[in-house]
Design an enzyme around this catalytic site. Sequence first.
Site, mmCIF file in Angstrom:
data_model
loop_
_atom_site.group_PDB
_atom_site.id
_atom_site.type_symbol
_atom_site.label_atom_id
_atom_site.label_comp_id
_atom_site.label_asym_id
_atom_site.label_seq_id
_atom_site.Cartn_x
_atom_site.Cartn_y
_atom_site.Cartn_z
ATOM 1 N N GLU B 62 46.416 45.859 28.504
ATOM 2 C CA GLU B 62 45.279 45.910 28.094
ATOM 3 C C GLU B 62 45.177 46.290 26.463
ATOM 4 O O GLU B 62 44.350 45.907 25.608
ATOM 5 C CB GLU B 62 44.282 47.028 28.664
ATOM 6 C CG GLU B 62 43.948 46.665 30.231
ATOM 7 C CD GLU B 62 45.217 46.597 30.899
ATOM 8 O OE1 GLU B 62 46.238 47.307 30.687
ATOM 9 O OE2 GLU B 62 45.107 45.996 31.937
ATOM 10 N N ARG B 171 29.035 45.614 39.264
ATOM 11 C CA ARG B 171 29.185 44.661 39.920
ATOM 12 C C ARG B 171 28.381 44.981 41.325
ATOM 13 O O ARG B 171 28.206 44.370 42.094
ATOM 14 C CB ARG B 171 30.698 44.479 40.391
ATOM 15 C CG ARG B 171 31.330 45.714 41.355
ATOM 16 C CD ARG B 171 32.282 45.167 42.062
ATOM 17 N NE ARG B 171 33.689 44.597 41.457
ATOM 18 C CZ ARG B 171 34.571 44.175 41.800
ATOM 19 N NH1 ARG B 171 34.439 43.631 43.174
ATOM 20 N NH2 ARG B 171 35.667 43.720 41.047
HETATM 21 C C1 LIG Z 1 45.967 49.157 33.729
HETATM 22 C C2 LIG Z 1 45.821 48.117 35.024
HETATM 23 N N1 LIG Z 1 45.164 46.936 34.763
HETATM 24 C C3 LIG Z 1 44.579 46.044 35.614
HETATM 25 C C4 LIG Z 1 44.825 46.503 36.763
HETATM 26 C C5 LIG Z 1 44.147 45.748 38.233
HETATM 27 N N2 LIG Z 1 45.185 45.466 39.026
HETATM 28 C C6 LIG Z 1 45.611 45.873 40.105
HETATM 29 S S1 LIG Z 1 46.760 45.211 41.033
HETATM 30 C C7 LIG Z 1 47.105 43.988 39.920
HETATM 31 C C8 LIG Z 1 48.168 43.092 39.852
HETATM 32 C C9 LIG Z 1 49.263 43.834 40.124
HETATM 33 O O1 LIG Z 1 50.392 42.777 40.303
HETATM 34 P P1 LIG Z 1 51.992 43.113 40.599
HETATM 35 O O2 LIG Z 1 52.216 44.429 39.638
HETATM 36 O O3 LIG Z 1 52.777 41.940 40.500
HETATM 37 O O4 LIG Z 1 51.715 43.917 41.988
HETATM 38 P P2 LIG Z 1 51.869 43.214 43.492
HETATM 39 O O5 LIG Z 1 52.393 41.707 43.249
HETATM 40 O O6 LIG Z 1 53.191 43.954 44.165
HETATM 41 O O7 LIG Z 1 50.659 43.631 44.151
HETATM 42 C C10 LIG Z 1 46.223 44.266 38.874
HETATM 43 C C11 LIG Z 1 45.871 43.171 37.537
HETATM 44 C C12 LIG Z 1 45.137 48.112 37.058
HETATM 45 N N3 LIG Z 1 45.097 48.469 38.456
HETATM 46 N N4 LIG Z 1 45.761 48.742 36.203
#
Ligand SMILES: Cc1ncc(C[n+]2csc(CCOP(=O)(O)OP(=O)(O)O)c2C)c(N)n1
Lengths: 273, 319
Positions: B62, B171
């Site tokens: 971000e 939302r």
């Molecule tokens: C700072 C932040 N940005 C965005 C999110 C939203 N978010 C939650 S899970 C995720 C994807 C995570 O992917 P990964 O780290 O590969 O986890 P996994 O595949 O193990 O679920 C996102 C973008 C968040 N929780 N925190």
Amino acid sequence: MDSSELRRIANRIRRRDLQAVFEAGAGHIGGEMSVTDLLTALYFHTMSVDPDAPLDPHRDRLVLSKGHTALALYITLAEKGFIAKDDISSFLKHNSALNGHPNRVKVPGVETNTGPLGHGLPIGVGMAKAAQLNGDTWRTFVITGDGEMQEGSNWEAIMAAAQFKLDNLTLIIDHNRLQQGARLADTNNVAPLAPKLAAFGWAVEEIDGHDMDQICRALSPETITQGQPKCIVAHTNKGQGISFMSDNVAWHHKVPSEEQYKQAMAELEEAAQ
Amino acid sequence: MNTPYKNAKLHDCRDAFTATLEALAGQNSDIVAVCNDSVGSSKLGNFREQFPERLINVGIAEQNMVGVGAGLANGGKIPFVCAAAPFLTGRALEQIKADVAYSQTNVKLVGISSGMAYGELGPTHHSIEDFAWIRALPNVPVIAPADRAETAAAIRWAAQYEGGCFLRLSRVGVPDLLPDDHVFELGKANMLRDGHDVTLIANGVLTHRAMIAAALLEARGISARVLNMASVRPIDEAAIIDAAHATGAIVTCEEHTIFGGLGSAVAEVVVDHAPVPMTRLGVPGVFAHTASANTLLDDFGMAPDAIAQSAEALIGRKG
Ligand SMILES: Cc1ncc(C[n+]2csc(CCOP(=O)(O)OP(=O)(O)O)c2C)c(N)n1
Ligand SMILES: [Mg+2]
């Protein structure tokens, strides 16, 4: 505990997770299935923790930095005895201690509140530094997602850990190649991870993150390189154990229909035999 | 919630946001969208189909996202930087301060699923501090639309406004409140209902709850004015002063902590220019317990009935 017993526990955690996601109508099932074997090995093979003394100063620490997979942690903590197994049915319910991301104030065994990605590793560096300053032998483990490694804060922590020679710190990257909306390769490809961590001064090992023997070996203290923090790049599958979820980005936080639930449960039950 | 809007159709304002953004992007090739692995949650899938090169997904990063937005603005683009509100504002606050507010760049910050829209996902995913954080910064208007017409109007306004701004979208489903051809004016409140006993001031998902509360009050013989105050900074001082003089009591309702948000902004005007009794409804300075978005609003005293009761109690304190 031998690896066949660990596999049985992991299978039980997966089934409970599936059921809880289905019943709550929410959860991050893909990432929960991918991290389950790692959590199982940590809590039932590697870490020294006591459910009766969750704040014992000499306990090993685990930070689940990919906090969206809290449910898998809750169920593991319940299996280990930190919370009651019955509590799992309150997941996401009104006033439950078990919300969608882990809360140390409400759930014994949780070390720090995660949810925003990219927070766990800096905290892990602080924990490991404290142990180093104290001359304590307890270890710190941090699990991040692979998409999570896009957060710059991780790389700041990676540099600090190497600088501080934190060989009591182990980072496990749940490398399932998928993030929320797409494959890492189609978003912001941080892979290959191992050479990057090595270039930053870490000892790195790549393993199959669903092979209990490999996980346990990589976590064992004998594999630590003195003076270097350790990174385990665990090659995993999002949705591991459920054929139609496996390696499928649609299942980041989708909830199975009743029919899908039955099929998934049948597959996990068969694997338990 | 028991209500005049009981049978009203509820809309997710993200749809109005993306439909408007796509239409504007069709007319102006400088408009780009920047996001953080949030194509789905920001509902940018269609935008990506239509303008694949103008959807800039930086991944889960971000701080980088807001910095990239500022750079795109420097290069003449009109970036709509879209992310879940807690991570956009909390994680990248210093980028918002230095790269957007202080540098005065033309970055449109769009906080998606703001307030407590993420309900059970818990306080890390709630964005109930963002009015306070962004309102404290010069040069970044703070806007929380109440329905889909106002969302579309605010996006159209933002696209032509020269400068950064923060649009706070939800939302959670809301009914239609403003006319389809509504035109957003920065710093102007809309009086949705006139009244003389008390004024209810709200924005975002709280506006329709305030409207229901006003209807409940009317049934009890109390005449409530309702101001929809999407623009938190700059704020409509004239409308607040007029409400204070005309009704002598003000209740604010917001999906935000009561420290530093809409209620505080209104109170600042009231103390300076027209002191009258006030009640500030919102999250009372705590991390929320586990519950869905609407249940949390109810639990924090913002069910329409509870808003009406607060208004009645406040009227009892009038001089
Ligand atoms: C700072 C932040 N940005 C965005 C999110 C939203 N978010 C939650 S899970 C995720 C994807 C995570 O992917 P990964 O780290 O590969 O986890 P996994 O595949 O193990 O679920 C996102 C973008 C968040 N929780 N925190
Ligand atoms: Mg992943």
